[in-house]
Structures are given as C-alpha cells and as structure tokens.
Scaffold this active site. Structure first.
Site, PDB file in Angstrom:
ATOM      1  N   ASN A  13       0.869  -1.181   0.000  1.00 54.09           N
ATOM      2  CA  ASN A  13       0.000   0.000   0.000  1.00 54.09           C
ATOM      3  C   ASN A  13       0.906   1.231   0.000  1.00 54.09           C
ATOM      4  O   ASN A  13       1.425   1.618   1.036  1.00 54.09           O
ATOM      5  CB  ASN A  13      -0.910  -0.027   1.240  1.00 54.09           C
ATOM      6  CG  ASN A  13      -1.789   1.205   1.318  1.00 54.09           C
ATOM      7  OD1 ASN A  13      -1.882   1.984   0.359  1.00 54.09           O
ATOM      8  ND2 ASN A  13      -2.441   1.390   2.454  1.00 54.09           N
ATOM      9  N   LYS A  43       0.092   4.251  -0.538  1.00 55.15           N
ATOM     10  CA  LYS A  43      -0.554   5.489  -0.046  1.00 55.15           C
ATOM     11  C   LYS A  43      -0.226   6.641  -0.993  1.00 55.15           C
ATOM     12  O   LYS A  43      -0.098   6.423  -2.196  1.00 55.15           O
ATOM     13  CB  LYS A  43      -0.145   5.759   1.402  1.00 55.15           C
ATOM     14  CG  LYS A  43      -0.314   4.526   2.289  1.00 55.15           C
ATOM     15  CD  LYS A  43      -0.151   4.770   3.760  1.00 55.15           C
ATOM     16  CE  LYS A  43      -0.354   3.460   4.508  1.00 55.15           C
ATOM     17  NZ  LYS A  43      -0.316   3.620   5.949  1.00 55.15           N
ATOM     18  N   HIS A  84      -9.786   1.558   4.294  1.00 62.20           N
ATOM     19  CA  HIS A  84      -8.514   1.709   5.018  1.00 62.20           C
ATOM     20  C   HIS A  84      -8.720   2.699   6.160  1.00 62.20           C
ATOM     21  O   HIS A  84      -9.485   3.660   6.024  1.00 62.20           O
ATOM     22  CB  HIS A  84      -7.425   2.198   4.057  1.00 62.20           C
ATOM     23  CG  HIS A  84      -6.074   2.169   4.695  1.00 62.20           C
ATOM     24  ND1 HIS A  84      -5.642   3.182   5.530  1.00 62.20           N
ATOM     25  CD2 HIS A  84      -5.086   1.246   4.675  1.00 62.20           C
ATOM     26  CE1 HIS A  84      -4.431   2.869   5.974  1.00 62.20           C
ATOM     27  NE2 HIS A  84      -4.072   1.700   5.483  1.00 62.20           N
ATOM     28  N   GLU A  96      -7.123   5.094   7.166  1.00 65.31           N
ATOM     29  CA  GLU A  96      -6.896   6.507   6.822  1.00 65.31           C
ATOM     30  C   GLU A  96      -8.103   7.087   6.087  1.00 65.31           C
ATOM     31  O   GLU A  96      -8.403   8.278   6.215  1.00 65.31           O
ATOM     32  CB  GLU A  96      -5.602   6.631   6.001  1.00 65.31           C
ATOM     33  CG  GLU A  96      -4.392   6.432   6.912  1.00 65.31           C
ATOM     34  CD  GLU A  96      -3.175   5.816   6.249  1.00 65.31           C
ATOM     35  OE1 GLU A  96      -3.089   5.843   5.008  1.00 65.31           O
ATOM     36  OE2 GLU A  96      -2.315   5.292   6.985  1.00 65.31           O
ATOM     37  N   GLU A 122      -5.928  -4.498  10.437  1.00 71.64           N
ATOM     38  CA  GLU A 122      -4.881  -3.505  10.658  1.00 71.64           C
ATOM     39  C   GLU A 122      -5.211  -2.717  11.922  1.00 71.64           C
ATOM     40  O   GLU A 122      -5.979  -1.738  11.858  1.00 71.64           O
ATOM     41  CB  GLU A 122      -4.803  -2.549   9.472  1.00 71.64           C
ATOM     42  CG  GLU A 122      -4.454  -3.220   8.177  1.00 71.64           C
ATOM     43  CD  GLU A 122      -3.845  -2.227   7.200  1.00 71.64           C
ATOM     44  OE1 GLU A 122      -2.672  -2.399   6.837  1.00 71.64           O
ATOM     45  OE2 GLU A 122      -4.530  -1.269   6.828  1.00 71.64           O
ATOM     46  N   GLY A 137       1.909   2.615  10.731  1.00 70.25           N
ATOM     47  CA  GLY A 137       2.873   3.698  10.588  1.00 70.25           C
ATOM     48  C   GLY A 137       3.504   4.124  11.901  1.00 70.25           C
ATOM     49  O   GLY A 137       4.132   5.174  11.988  1.00 70.25           O
ATOM     50  N   SER A 180       2.802  -1.773  10.436  1.00 76.49           N
ATOM     51  CA  SER A 180       4.237  -1.795  10.741  1.00 76.49           C
ATOM     52  C   SER A 180       4.895  -3.141  10.463  1.00 76.49           C
ATOM     53  O   SER A 180       5.773  -3.574  11.218  1.00 76.49           O
ATOM     54  CB  SER A 180       4.492  -1.356  12.188  1.00 76.49           C
ATOM     55  OG  SER A 180       4.115  -0.003  12.365  1.00 76.49           O
TER      56      SER A 180
END
Ligand code: PGA
Length: 234
Positions: free
Chosen positions: A7, A9, A91, A93, A155, A161, A196
């Site tokens: 991914n 991003k 996701h 985000e 996730e 991250g 991560s």
C-alpha cells in the site's frame, strides 16, 4: 497461496514508480507461493503494472458511485478497465481523514463486486477502543457489511505507521475472532495482517494460524524490503 499487498498510499512520483518496477521485476523471481499486489496511486496504475502480470495492481480506494458528476472520484469500473484485480476498501486513513463509515463502505463493496474487483476490506480498532475493551464490538460492526467475497485486512490502527506492530499473539487472537465472525459467510476469506510489517517481524507473524498474507505500508516503498516480506510470507 498467500496474498501480500503493498500500500503505497500518497507516495512516489512517476520516475520513482518506474525505478521500483525495474528492481522489483528482478526481485519477484524469488517470491514463491504468494500473490503479490501493488496498491499504487491512481495516476500510476499503468506504470506500476507488470507487463508479464506476475503481480496485481490494486486500487487504494474506489468511489461509492458508479459513474457521473463526481469530480475527483475514481470508479471501480475505471480500476477494472486499468486491469486492477482488487481494491482496498475502508482503510483506516479513509475512515479517519475522510469520515468513511459503514454506510458508504457498503456501497463501495457493492461497486467493487459489480466491477469484478476483489475487495480487501480493512478493519481495525484504535488504541482507545482496544484499551476500553471494545475491539470485538468495533470489528463486528466493521465486518457487518462484508459479503464474504474478497479478503479482510486486520490492521490495528495503533500499529499503522507507528513502528509498533501487533505481536503474533495479539494478531492471532484478533484474526481468529475475525475468522469466527466470518465463518457463516459463503467462503472463508483470507485474513491479511497490516500495521508496521517489516522483514524483521514478518517471520513471527506468518506463523499465526489465521495468517493469509500482509498489507504493507511504509516497508513496501522499497523494492528490496518489500520483496523480503513477500518471500517470508511464501
Ligand atoms: P504501515 O501501513 O505498514 O506503514 O504501518 C500499513 C497500512 O496502512 O496498510
């Protein structure tokens, strides 16, 4: 066959995508028993594609609408016509920065299915939700819209991250819960872990009983690092 998706991003420019593809074309030769996907930014789907189709290109998102006057949106049909095989839906985000909830995500899942794209529904709890003992309730709500086709990526938001990945025990406990929640569905979807993931912690996570692959953010930007993760998953 495991499934490992990069991914990217909102990272990389066109020259950087081309450089990645050049190196990764060599690296992929040593990846066995893994379907590899690259979720590239929309403008670079064609550039991220492998002419030999040894890996999939994947959308990072798609519109809840089919087509029409929705400036800036990208439809599932457009992704399919760019030869994407799958699309990430929900996701964290998207949920956090763009306010996407179950209502809109359910529509996206429908659009993906209509376009014959495999949806990868991303689910996960925040740290506050985990500490308040709400992990299972949050996941149950997020999974309620999943029809059974495609894959689920667990996730934990606190691991994305942050450099703090879930331990294999934490990942297994929650992925087993997800598998139980989905056990009534038609097919048991593969459950990916994301948050991560690095070449160093991948080996521990692949030993989880429910493990079916990874969704990799930061560590997928480098072709050597990403291919090392793909190799551990195989
Ligand atoms: P990360 O991102 O690997 O950088 O934590 C994972 C993701 O957001 O899919």
């Amino acid at each position: 066959m495991k499934l490992v998706i990069a991914n990217w991003k909102m990272n990389k420019t066109l020259p950087e995508v081309r450089a990645f593809v050049e190196t990764f074309s060599r690296e992929i030769e040593s990846v066995k028993n893994v379907t590899v996907g690259i979720a590239a930014p929309f403008p670079f789907l064609a550039a991220a594609r492998d002419p030999q189709e040894r890996w999939w290109v994947v959308g990072q998102d798609c519109s809840a609408e089919k087509s029409g006057a929705f400036t800036g949106e990208v439809s599932a049909d457009m992704l399919a016509s760019e030869r994407c095989r799958a699309v990430l839906i929900g996701h964290s985000e998207r949920r956090r920065h763009f306010g996407e909830g179950e209502e809109i995500l359910a529509k996206k899942l429908t659009r993906a299915a209509e376009a014959l794209l495999q949806p990868v529904l991303c689910v996960g709890e925040t740290l506050a939700e985990r500490e308040a003992g709400k992990t299972e309730a949050v996941l149950r709500r997020q999974l309620s819209i999943f029809s059974g086709a495609g894959a689920v990526a667990y996730e934990p938001v606190w691991a994305i991250g942050t450099g703090r990945n879930a331990t294999p025990e934490e990942a297994e406990e929650t992925m087993a819960f997800i598998a139980r929640e989905l056990s009534g569905k038609l097919d048991a979807p593969p459950i990916l872990y994301g948050g991560s993931v690095t070449p160093d912690n991948a080996a521990g996570l692949v030993r989880c009983r429910s493990f079916a692959g990874f969704l990799v953010g930061g560590a997928s930007l480098d072709p050597h690092t990403f291919s090392a993760i793909c190799r551990s998953a195989g």
